[in-house]
Design an enzyme around this catalytic site. Structure first.
Site, PDB file in Angstrom:
ATOM      1  N   HIS A  97     -27.430  15.315 116.476  1.00  0.00           N
ATOM      2  CA  HIS A  97     -26.196  15.784 116.089  1.00  0.00           C
ATOM      3  C   HIS A  97     -25.913  16.144 114.819  1.00  0.00           C
ATOM      4  CE1 HIS A  97     -25.686  11.411 116.110  1.00  0.00           C
ATOM      5  NE2 HIS A  97     -24.732  11.730 115.181  1.00  0.00           N
ATOM      6  N   HIS A  99     -23.925  17.081 111.317  1.00  0.00           N
ATOM      7  CA  HIS A  99     -22.294  16.965 110.949  1.00  0.00           C
ATOM      8  C   HIS A  99     -22.215  18.117 110.253  1.00  0.00           C
ATOM      9  CE1 HIS A  99     -22.061  12.597 111.765  1.00  0.00           C
ATOM     10  NE2 HIS A  99     -23.257  12.432 111.862  1.00  0.00           N
TER      11      HIS A  99
END
Length: 139
Positions: A97, A99
């Site tokens: 993931h 950010h």
């Protein structure tokens, strides 16, 4: 992958404030943001780290990151964005993931992530660069 919170979000089993999704990637708001608008971008397919991401997902994933880096300042009157990825260390969920965090001058985030230091010498810096150049020949 069973037990992965992000895979469960992709499958619709867990709620998320979805910002974008297509057949390969998804973006949703972090439920514990650094600042409002802090968005996570993931591949829909379970991939633990950036090193394990297949080439066919690279452009869709980072294309969406780039689009969000443009959209967040427009949508939230931010002055810029911070883009961050953890690979294993500090990766709270073992699903890649990225950010994308809204930034404003004086927001208090400076120095938050890394204790900065200097190389002990120019020689040490060049030795480090040489090791990285050599390793790039093998990956």
């Amino acid at each position: 992958m069973e037990g992965c919170s992000f895979c469960r979000i992709v499958a619709g089993e867990l709620p998320a404030a979805r910002v974008y999704e297509d057949e390969k990637v998804m973006a949703f708001l972090d439920h514990r943001p650094l600042f409002f608008g802090h968005t996570l971008v993931i591949p829909r397919q379970h991939v633990p780290t950036l090193a394990e991401l297949s080439g066919d997902l690279l452009a869709p994933l980072f294309g969406l990151v780039q689009r969000l880096a443009r959209a967040i300042p427009l949508a939230l009157e931010a002055e810029g964005t911070f883009i961050g990825i953890n690979n294993r260390v500090s990766q709270s969920i073992p699903h890649l993931h990225i950010h994308v965090v809204p930034r404003r001058r004086g927001d208090g985030l400076r120095g938050f992530f890394w204790p900065r230091r200097r190389y002990p010498s120019e020689t040490a810096m060049e030795e480090t660069a040489a090791r990285l150049r050599a390793a790039l020949q093998h990956v």
